[in-house]
Every structure is written in structure tokens, then in C-alpha cells.
Motif scaffolding. Structure first.
Motif, PDB file in Angstrom:
ATOM      1  N   ARG A 173     -10.381   4.268  10.425  1.00  0.00           N
ATOM      2  CA  ARG A 173      -9.518   3.470   9.562  1.00  0.00           C
ATOM      3  C   ARG A 173      -8.075   3.966   9.713  1.00  0.00           C
ATOM      4  O   ARG A 173      -7.826   5.160   9.898  1.00  0.00           O
ATOM      5  CB  ARG A 173      -9.943   3.580   8.096  1.00  0.00           C
ATOM      6  CG  ARG A 173     -11.381   3.175   7.847  1.00  0.00           C
ATOM      7  CD  ARG A 173     -11.624   1.724   8.242  1.00  0.00           C
ATOM      8  NE  ARG A 173     -10.844   0.798   7.445  1.00  0.00           N
ATOM      9  CZ  ARG A 173     -10.722  -0.504   7.713  1.00  0.00           C
ATOM     10  NH1 ARG A 173     -11.297  -1.011   8.791  1.00  0.00           N
ATOM     11  NH2 ARG A 173     -10.024  -1.279   6.916  1.00  0.00           N
ATOM     12  N   SER A 188      -5.157   0.458   5.242  1.00  0.00           N
ATOM     13  CA  SER A 188      -6.136  -0.630   5.335  1.00  0.00           C
ATOM     14  C   SER A 188      -5.622  -1.941   4.764  1.00  0.00           C
ATOM     15  O   SER A 188      -6.061  -3.016   5.179  1.00  0.00           O
ATOM     16  CB  SER A 188      -7.432  -0.221   4.619  1.00  0.00           C
ATOM     17  OG  SER A 188      -8.004   0.918   5.228  1.00  0.00           O
ATOM     18  N   SER A 189      -4.669  -1.874   3.830  1.00  0.00           N
ATOM     19  CA  SER A 189      -4.108  -3.107   3.261  1.00  0.00           C
ATOM     20  C   SER A 189      -3.093  -3.752   4.195  1.00  0.00           C
ATOM     21  O   SER A 189      -2.720  -4.917   4.008  1.00  0.00           O
ATOM     22  CB  SER A 189      -3.441  -2.807   1.917  1.00  0.00           C
ATOM     23  OG  SER A 189      -2.367  -1.892   2.077  1.00  0.00           O
ATOM     24  N   VAL A 190      -2.656  -3.006   5.211  1.00  0.00           N
ATOM     25  CA  VAL A 190      -1.657  -3.509   6.148  1.00  0.00           C
ATOM     26  C   VAL A 190      -2.301  -4.008   7.431  1.00  0.00           C
ATOM     27  O   VAL A 190      -1.903  -5.029   7.990  1.00  0.00           O
ATOM     28  CB  VAL A 190      -0.615  -2.407   6.466  1.00  0.00           C
ATOM     29  CG1 VAL A 190       0.425  -2.913   7.466  1.00  0.00           C
ATOM     30  CG2 VAL A 190       0.060  -1.931   5.185  1.00  0.00           C
ATOM     31  N   THR A 191      -3.309  -3.293   7.906  1.00  0.00           N
ATOM     32  CA  THR A 191      -3.976  -3.656   9.159  1.00  0.00           C
ATOM     33  C   THR A 191      -5.372  -3.074   9.185  1.00  0.00           C
ATOM     34  O   THR A 191      -5.633  -2.026   8.580  1.00  0.00           O
ATOM     35  CB  THR A 191      -3.174  -3.149  10.381  1.00  0.00           C
ATOM     36  OG1 THR A 191      -3.830  -3.572  11.576  1.00  0.00           O
ATOM     37  CG2 THR A 191      -3.050  -1.640  10.388  1.00  0.00           C
ATOM     38  N   ALA A 192      -6.261  -3.742   9.884  1.00  0.00           N
ATOM     39  CA  ALA A 192      -7.623  -3.226  10.034  1.00  0.00           C
ATOM     40  C   ALA A 192      -7.663  -2.046  10.991  1.00  0.00           C
ATOM     41  O   ALA A 192      -8.550  -1.189  10.894  1.00  0.00           O
ATOM     42  CB  ALA A 192      -8.557  -4.326  10.526  1.00  0.00           C
ATOM     43  N   GLU A 211       6.177  -0.956   3.460  1.00  0.00           N
ATOM     44  CA  GLU A 211       5.211  -0.532   2.446  1.00  0.00           C
ATOM     45  C   GLU A 211       5.501   0.890   1.975  1.00  0.00           C
ATOM     46  O   GLU A 211       5.375   1.200   0.785  1.00  0.00           O
ATOM     47  CB  GLU A 211       3.795  -0.633   3.001  1.00  0.00           C
ATOM     48  CG  GLU A 211       3.321  -2.044   3.312  1.00  0.00           C
ATOM     49  CD  GLU A 211       3.100  -2.875   2.061  1.00  0.00           C
ATOM     50  OE1 GLU A 211       2.886  -2.290   0.967  1.00  0.00           O
ATOM     51  OE2 GLU A 211       3.142  -4.113   2.165  1.00  0.00           O
ATOM     52  N   ARG A 246       6.263  -3.321   9.146  1.00  0.00           N
ATOM     53  CA  ARG A 246       5.508  -3.575   7.918  1.00  0.00           C
ATOM     54  C   ARG A 246       5.100  -2.262   7.251  1.00  0.00           C
ATOM     55  O   ARG A 246       5.150  -2.134   6.021  1.00  0.00           O
ATOM     56  CB  ARG A 246       4.273  -4.424   8.212  1.00  0.00           C
ATOM     57  CG  ARG A 246       4.605  -5.831   8.687  1.00  0.00           C
ATOM     58  CD  ARG A 246       3.432  -6.784   8.518  1.00  0.00           C
ATOM     59  NE  ARG A 246       2.250  -6.378   9.260  1.00  0.00           N
ATOM     60  CZ  ARG A 246       2.027  -6.677  10.534  1.00  0.00           C
ATOM     61  NH1 ARG A 246       2.952  -7.342  11.230  1.00  0.00           N
ATOM     62  NH2 ARG A 246       0.920  -6.300  11.134  1.00  0.00           N
ATOM     63  N   SER A 266       3.872   1.468  -2.135  1.00  0.00           N
ATOM     64  CA  SER A 266       2.692   0.706  -2.527  1.00  0.00           C
ATOM     65  C   SER A 266       1.399   1.129  -1.834  1.00  0.00           C
ATOM     66  O   SER A 266       0.333   0.572  -2.120  1.00  0.00           O
ATOM     67  CB  SER A 266       2.930  -0.782  -2.242  1.00  0.00           C
ATOM     68  OG  SER A 266       3.239  -1.002  -0.876  1.00  0.00           O
ATOM     69  N   LEU A 267       1.475   2.109  -0.919  1.00  0.00           N
ATOM     70  CA  LEU A 267       0.274   2.504  -0.174  1.00  0.00           C
ATOM     71  C   LEU A 267      -0.505   3.575  -0.930  1.00  0.00           C
ATOM     72  O   LEU A 267       0.071   4.545  -1.433  1.00  0.00           O
ATOM     73  CB  LEU A 267       0.657   3.044   1.202  1.00  0.00           C
ATOM     74  CG  LEU A 267       1.295   2.043   2.164  1.00  0.00           C
ATOM     75  CD1 LEU A 267       1.757   2.754   3.437  1.00  0.00           C
ATOM     76  CD2 LEU A 267       0.322   0.924   2.503  1.00  0.00           C
ATOM     77  N   ASP A 319      -3.246   5.447   3.100  1.00  0.00           N
ATOM     78  CA  ASP A 319      -4.191   4.496   3.680  1.00  0.00           C
ATOM     79  C   ASP A 319      -3.461   3.214   4.085  1.00  0.00           C
ATOM     80  O   ASP A 319      -2.702   2.645   3.297  1.00  0.00           O
ATOM     81  CB  ASP A 319      -5.273   4.176   2.644  1.00  0.00           C
ATOM     82  CG  ASP A 319      -6.449   3.441   3.230  1.00  0.00           C
ATOM     83  OD1 ASP A 319      -6.247   2.555   4.088  1.00  0.00           O
ATOM     84  OD2 ASP A 319      -7.592   3.737   2.837  1.00  0.00           O
TER      85      ASP A 319
END
Length: 278
Positions: free
Chosen positions: A13, A26-30, A48, A44, A53-54, A24
Motif C-alpha cells: 500500500r 490510499s485515499s490518493v492512489t491505490a 494533501e 496531488r 488531510s492524510l 497513508d
């Protein structure tokens, strides 16, 4: 900032190191892929981080994977340090020597390195690895090149010298492409100001082997990216291993690697690797 991929092989991840924290993504890219890099992914992530916000990575002790997933190509430069060319018995090249590793050689920075069956001359090579972030084709000058680079990482261009030299058939890739032969990471550093001012070092079983600087490269990163773009199209996510300094087993000064040996590698600002040979 430094991009990372955490988790077991095939299930990594994305994460980012920034200002002492690990966050993390994960909210930006897989995943950290060539497509992510090409599509403004780094911008991006910066946005963030600026927004705060991460989320913090909950389990930072997980295995570290290679910082870019499934590179389309691993392109290598041979004898790009004059002292290494000399210890290999060759004059410094007048043009970059190019060879390829199979992309599936890329593993995490601390994963085991597997000696192929029957191999007797497995060697280490600490290298500055360059990851492409923007397609480069027929660049007009080296001055354009670094704008096409996403970041930098440590690469270990593991080699089996008998396959590379004695059984090569004229192509080095035969001795470069065994599984696990390209540990990469631990992270992709995106904010290196000058890739030609980085110290790089290696050890085997705690004993120093290589100790040099990228200032001694015959062809700079910018020159290499420019030059390669004249022969092939560099795509986002592609990896370039830029050559190794003197201090490898091929020199005859040190024994080749055996099961149970531990190789460690370090580059300024890019972290450290550790591999068990088995």
C-alpha cells in the motif's frame, strides 16, 4: 517528500514520508505506478500534505516494498565510474554502455537475494536509481532531462559475473536478470536538488566495500536521460540504474557472495538497504 510502498509482496500500500511523519496514501492512489506519476500524482500528494488531510500509517513496521510498482523497464548503465571501469579492466567508455534487467528483478530493499542454481560469482553494486515521471523521447538537450525525473532511490544491481561475462554471448543482461537481482528503495525521494552530489556506500558482513560519490559519474543523470531518449522512449515508472563505483568482487579484491552473507547499501538522503544472501 519520500514515497514508499508497505506490505507483503503483491499487496503493498502507498505511503509518504514527510517532516518526520509517515502517512497513508490510499485515499490518493491505490499504488505508486507509472500512471500515477504521469497523471500529476506527486502534485496531488503535495496538496494533501499541505492540507494536513492524510492519516498516519497505523502499522509502520510492515515489510517495505520497492517504491514504484511494476516498472515497465529497468535500464542499466555499465562502467559509469572511471575507477570501476579500471577495476573491470576497461578504459572509461566514450558513450554510455546500456543493458537491461528483467523488470521482475525488482524487489524490496530488505528482501532476500537468491543465488541462482550453480552460480559462483554473485556480486553487489550500489547504484543511484532514477525513476522516470514524465515520458522522455528525443529530448533536445540534457538541460531538459531532470524535468522528466520523478525521483531517486537506492538500487542494488546484483550480478552473476560468470553469466554476465564468460557465458554472455556478448550481452550482459544474462548475468543481471535472475529473480531478486534488483533490490530497490526504501523510498523514492522526489526533492533531491542535485543528484551529482550524493555519497554512496556498501558493506558486506559489516566490512566496507564501496565508498564514492555520484560526482565521479562519467555521464551525469541529466546526460544519461537525454542520451537514452535518443535511442528509446522512457515511460513514467521506468527505472534507470546509473552505474556503480569501484569496490565490487569483480575487482578481485573481495570474495563473491555466499549464502549467509549480508549486504548493506546506503546513499545520502535515500536511506539504507539490507539483504540476506541465500
Amino acid at each position: 517528500m519520500e514515497l514508499m510502498r508497505l506490505g507483503e509482496r503483491g499487496a503493498e500500500r502507498p505511503a509518504v514520508r514527510h517532516d518526520g511523519g509517515l502517512f497513508d496514501l490510499s485515499s490518493v492512489t491505490a499504488d505508486v505506478t507509472g500512471d500515477f506519476l504521469a497523471d500529476g500524482g506527486l502534485d496531488r500528494v503535495r496538496a494533501e500534505l499541505a492540507a494536513g488531510s492524510l492519516p498516519v500509517v497505523a502499522d509502520p513496521g510492515r515489510r517495505i516494498g520497492a517504491p514504484v510498482a511494476k516498472p515497465g523497464a529497468v535500464i542499466c548503465i555499465g562502467q559509469n565510474y572511471a575507477a570501476h571501469a579500471a577495476e573491470s579492466g576497461s578504459a572509461p567508455p566514450e558513450r554510455p554502455i546500456i543493458f537491461f534487467k528483467h523488470p521482475n528483478t525488482v524487489v524490496g530493499p530488505d528482501d532476500d537475494v537468491l543465488i541462482p542454481p550453480g552460480a559462483t560469482k554473485v556480486d553487489w553494486e550500489v547504484e543511484l536509481a532514477v525513476v522516470i515521471g514524465k515520458q522522455a523521447r528525443y529530448l533536445s538537450s540534457p538541460g531538459e532531462a531532470l524535468a522528466h525525473v520523478a525521483g531517486y532511490a537506492i538500487g542494488n544491481d546484483v550480478s552473476e559475473r560468470s553469466l554476465q561475462i564468460e557465458q554472455s554471448g556478448g550481452q550482459w543482461s544474462k548475468g543481471k536478470s535472475a529473480e531478486t537481482f534488483n533490490p530497490l528503495g526504501p523510498w523514492l525521494a522526489t526533492d533531491i536538488e542535485d543528484p551529482q552530489k550524493l555519497g554512496l556506500r556498501s558493506w558486506v558482513n559489516g566490512e566496507p566495500r564501496q565508498n564514492s560519490t555520484t560526482a565521479d559519474m562519467i555521464f551525469s543523470v541529466a546526460q544519461l536521460v537525454f542520451d537514452l531518449s535518443q535511442y528509446l522512449v522512457l515511460d513514467p515508472g521506468d527505472v534507470i540504474n546509473t552505474g556503480t563505483p569501484e569496490g565490487v568482487a569483480l575487482s578481485g579484491r573481495y570474495p563473491y557472495l555466499r549464502p549467509g552473507d549480508v549486504v548493506e547499501l546506503e546513499i545520502d538522503g535515500l536511506g539504507r538497504q539490507r539483504q540476506l544472501i541465500r
